[in-house]
Structures are given as structure tokens and as C-alpha cells.
Design a protein around this motif. Structure first.
Motif, short mmCIF file in Angstrom:
data_model
loop_
_atom_site.label_atom_id
_atom_site.label_comp_id
_atom_site.label_asym_id
_atom_site.label_seq_id
_atom_site.Cartn_x
_atom_site.Cartn_y
_atom_site.Cartn_z
N TYR A 135 -2.17 12.27 2.82
CA TYR A 135 -1.57 11.14 2.11
C TYR A 135 -1.63 9.83 2.91
O TYR A 135 -1.41 8.75 2.36
N GLY A 136 -1.89 9.91 4.19
CA GLY A 136 -2.16 8.71 5.00
C GLY A 136 -1.00 7.75 5.18
O GLY A 136 -1.22 6.56 5.41
N LEU A 137 0.23 8.25 5.07
CA LEU A 137 1.38 7.36 5.24
C LEU A 137 2.04 7.49 6.61
O LEU A 137 2.65 6.54 7.11
N GLY A 138 1.93 8.66 7.22
CA GLY A 138 2.62 8.92 8.48
C GLY A 138 2.27 7.92 9.57
O GLY A 138 3.14 7.44 10.30
N SER A 139 0.98 7.57 9.66
CA SER A 139 0.55 6.63 10.71
C SER A 139 1.11 5.23 10.49
O SER A 139 1.20 4.43 11.43
N LEU A 140 1.50 4.94 9.25
CA LEU A 140 2.06 3.62 8.95
C LEU A 140 3.48 3.45 9.51
O LEU A 140 3.95 2.32 9.64
N VAL A 141 4.14 4.57 9.82
CA VAL A 141 5.48 4.48 10.41
C VAL A 141 5.40 3.71 11.72
O VAL A 141 6.20 2.82 12.01
N ALA B 153 9.82 -0.45 3.29
CA ALA B 153 8.94 0.09 2.25
C ALA B 153 8.20 1.32 2.75
O ALA B 153 8.09 2.33 2.03
N VAL B 154 7.70 1.24 3.97
CA VAL B 154 6.98 2.40 4.55
C VAL B 154 7.94 3.57 4.72
O VAL B 154 7.62 4.71 4.35
N ASP B 155 9.12 3.30 5.26
CA ASP B 155 10.10 4.36 5.49
C ASP B 155 10.47 5.06 4.18
O ASP B 155 10.50 6.28 4.10
N TYR C 179 0.83 -1.20 0.00
CA TYR C 179 0.00 0.00 0.00
C TYR C 179 0.87 1.25 0.00
O TYR C 179 0.68 2.16 -0.81
N ALA C 180 1.85 1.29 0.92
CA ALA C 180 2.72 2.46 1.03
C ALA C 180 3.52 2.68 -0.26
O ALA C 180 3.62 3.81 -0.76
N LEU C 181 4.04 1.59 -0.80
CA LEU C 181 4.86 1.67 -2.00
C LEU C 181 4.04 2.21 -3.19
O LEU C 181 4.53 3.04 -3.97
N SER D 258 3.92 -0.04 11.01
CA SER D 258 4.85 -0.99 10.39
C SER D 258 5.80 -1.62 11.41
O SER D 258 6.26 -2.74 11.23
N ARG D 259 6.05 -0.91 12.52
CA ARG D 259 6.93 -1.47 13.56
C ARG D 259 6.32 -2.71 14.20
O ARG D 259 7.04 -3.57 14.69
#
Length: 386
Positions: free
Chosen positions: A349-355, A332-334, A256-258, A358-359
Motif C-alpha cells: 500500500y506504500g503508506l508506511g514510508s510516508l510516516v 493526514a498520513v497518520d 496522496y495518503a488521503l 511526513s515528519r
């Protein structure tokens, strides 16, 4: 057919689940989490289409498939931005354990509901003082007449508030050796003495995490799943699917992130060409894609071994898959957040919360270090330090 080449049926399943995921997407899941709700609509639609119980036996309302199919469902929902964490727990762990080791009555009682999504079950193994060391579990079960009495604590247990019951890992005393051995018990949500308190997490997710207390919880003999003397075998029959499904969850998140980063790199222009034309942007994204694909291959291998009944082989492969997928997901998220720069940390963009999210794939349900321990001892035959 080899697990490395996906069958036409599996490809069709991927396409169908991806279409369902696209109807909901990341914004749906983020809104549900913000509002403190649960993804009930998506859960119900996935259930109606037969996706939640795809791994459970047909005679009990399931799809008659395996963990391979269930992992595809979770990965594709994740790639669409709306993975269902309770799929890891309810059909994959609890459904599998009951289907393999439950009594006829337990199967009739639970499997149809787990298959059609009308019932869910949580899984309680982790304890405050045991961490990844399942041999230090102190939740004990003692016999009192025909009943079992459970006492202990559990921590970081997902979805207990919405689950009809929790499959609790306790330990009973072996009459011959006096040693404690693992056993699995079905504990209905409203059983007296079964308490829960929510853990305040930085991670924003629809599924809440709980600490559980079992204070002299009385259960009937029928609450014990499987054979009291085969608890370890039964436990790992649930843990291998958990690792495979966690890998699928991580791969979906990474995909998703990629995809968001690739879309951005194709259109974002600050010089003459879009930023994706520059190798410093393009190569790390290509590398992330390669790592996700490699992790998926190991996940497919692990699922194929598990579904073929090779528990030992599946144990090794499931640990490797979970390790590879966790690492690939975090990278990938990073890289995706980095590609978007400041935009990577905006809500739009909804990616920040994935940081943060993803951990989780590196930490749970077993840490990357414990997986390296497993491979060191079991695969390489190196001595133990503990």
C-alpha cells in the motif's frame, strides 16, 4: 483575480501535471529510491513539458510564471505519489535568487539550464552548530585579491551529488562595522576543497542528504550572487519560495495518503457496510481533507503575495503556509495509515514510508517552533527570549 479562486489556467495546469504524475506514480519513485537511483525520467519529462522552469523568466527559457505555478506542479506530482524534491531547491530557491539578483552573465549561464532541467543547483545554508539560527552561520568568505576564499561546513544539503553547483550561504565581514553579513556564492561541484559525504538517513528517498566541507575553496569574483551589501534581502528572496514549495510538497503528500485511505474505506468490508460508512473512520478523513484545503489556501496566498513582489507579506504567509501544511500532512498520513490498519504498514500500500517522510515537513527547512517564534515576534509583536 483573487488568489483564493483558482484561475482556469491554473486548473488546466493542475490537470496536465496530474496526468504526468499518474504515468509515474508512487511505485516508480519507491523503486528508484530502492535502487539508489534518481528520478531522471520523470525529471526529463517534466522539463520537456516546461514544468520545471515555469517560474523562471521567458527571456532565459522559463515559462514566465511565478512560484504559484511552480507550487501547483510540485503539489500535483506529490498527490500522484511522485514529488520531485529538487524542484524546491533548483528552480524555486536558486533559480529565483539568480533571476532576481544575479548578474547578466550568471543569468545567461544558469537560468536556461535550470529552466529546461539540464542543469540543477543545490542550496547550502544549514550548518551543524547553527540549526535554524541563520545568524550563527560560521561559513565565512574572505577576499584575496579579486577572489573569494570560503571556509566552513554545511549539513543536510539535498542532491549535491547530482547538482552542477551549490548556492552556498556564507558570511563576509563588513569593513565598516566588523560584523558578519550573509552572502551567496555559486560553488561548482568539482571545485577544489569542496568536499561532500553522504548522511545515512532512515528516510528512504531518491535525493540523498550530504554534509559539505569547504576547505579554503577559492572562487572568482563572479561567483558572488548579487550585491555583497544586500545579502539578507537576497537570502530571504530564496527562503520564502522554499517555504511555499515545502508547503506544496506536504499538501501533495497528504493528498496522496488521503486518497489511498478513502479508496480503502469505500471498499474494505468487515461488517455489513464498508468501513467508510462509520463516522469513527469517516470523520477523521473529512477533517484531514479540510486541514489540507486550508493549508492550500494559505499556500496560494503566500505565492500570490510573493509573485506580486510583497516580500514582507509573503514572509509571514509563507511561514504560516509551511506550518499549516506540515501539520495537515502529518495528520493526514497518520489517519490514512490508521484507516488501513496493518495494511497501512505494508509495502503493497506504500503508506508506511510516508510516516517518516511526513515528519520532514514539520522539521525542514525550518522547524515549526521557529515559525511560531517568527509569528510571535513579527506578527504579534511579542518580546523575544533569545
Amino acid at each position: 483575480m483573487s488568489s483564493t479562486i483558482e484561475s482556469a489556467e491554473h486548473k488546466a495546469l493542475r490537470t496536465a501535471v496530474a496526468a504526468l504524475g499518474q504515468r509515474y506514480g508512487r511505485e516508480y519513485l519507491a523503486r528508484v529510491a530502492r535502487e539508489g537511483g534518481h528520478p531522471d525520467e520523470l525529471w526529463a519529462d517534466a522539463a520537456k513539458l516546461g514544468y520545471l522552469g515555469v517560474n523562471l523568466p521567458e527571456e532565459h527559457g522559463g515559462g514566465g510564471g511565478g512560484i504559484a505555478e511552480l507550487a501547483i506542479v510540485l503539489e500535483e506530482l506529490g498527490a500522484a505519489g511522485c514529488p520531485l524534491l529538487m524542484m524546491v531547491v533548483s528552480p524555486a530557491i536558486c533559480g529565483t535568487v539568480i533571476a532576481r539578483f544575479g548578474t547578466d552573465d550568471q543569468k545567461r549561464t544558469w537560468l536556461p539550464g535550470l529552466a529546461d532541467g539540464s542543469r540543477t543547483m543545490a542550496f547550502g545554508i544549514t550548518e551543524p552548530d547553527a540549526g535554524s539560527n541563520s545568524h550563527r552561520i560560521t561559513t565565512t568568505a574572505r577576499r584575496e585579491g579579486d577572489d573569494w576564499i570560503l571556509t566552513g561546513r554545511k549539513v543536510f544539503i539535498s542532491g549535491v551529488d547530482i547538482a552542477d553547483a551549490t548556492l552556498i550561504v556564507g558570511r563576509t565581514e563588513d569593513a565598516r562595522t566588523g560584523r558578519l553579513k550573509p552572502c551567496l556564492f555559486i560553488v561548482p561541484r568539482d571545485t577544489p576543497g569542496f568536499g561532500r559525504s553522504v548522511i545515512d538517513m532512515e528516510l528512504q528517498a531518491a535525493e540523498k542528504q550530504f554534509e559539505l566541507t569547504l576547505d579554503e575553496v577559492r572562487l572568482p569574483a563572479s561567483a558572488l550572487v548579487g550585491d555583497e551589501d544586500a545579502g539578507l534581502l537576497q537570502l530571504f528572496a530564496g527562503l520564502n519560495p522554499e517555504r511555499i514549495m515545502t508547503a506544496a510538497f506536504a499538501i501533495g503528500m497528504g493528498r496522496y495518503a488521503l486518497a489511498r485511505a478513502i479508496e480503502y474505506a469505500k471498499t474494505r468490508q468487515v461488517w455489513k457496510e464498508p468501513i467508510g460508512a462509520h463516522q469513527a473512520v469517516a470523520h477523521p478523513l473529512a477533517q484531514a481533507h479540510i486541514e489540507l484545503e486550508l493549508a492550500r489556501l494559505m499556500t496560494q496566498k503566500a505565492a500570490a503575495l510573493y509573485d506580486a513582489g510583497d516580500d514582507m507579506g509573503a514572509g509571514e504567509a509563507a511561514n504560516m503556509a509551511k506550518y499549516a501544511a506540515g501539520e495537515a500532512c502529518v495528520r493526514a498520513v497518520d489517519q490514512s495509515v490508521h484507516t488501513l490498519g496493518g495494511n497501512g504498514l505494508t509495502r503493497e500500500y506504500g503508506l508506511g514510508s510516508l510516516v517518516t517522510a511526513s515528519r520532514v515537513a514539520r522539521i525542514a527547512p525550518v522547524s515549526r517552533e521557529m515559525i511560531l517564534n517568527f509569528i510571535s515576534h513579527q506578527t504579534l509583536g511579542l518580546p523575544k527570549s533569545y
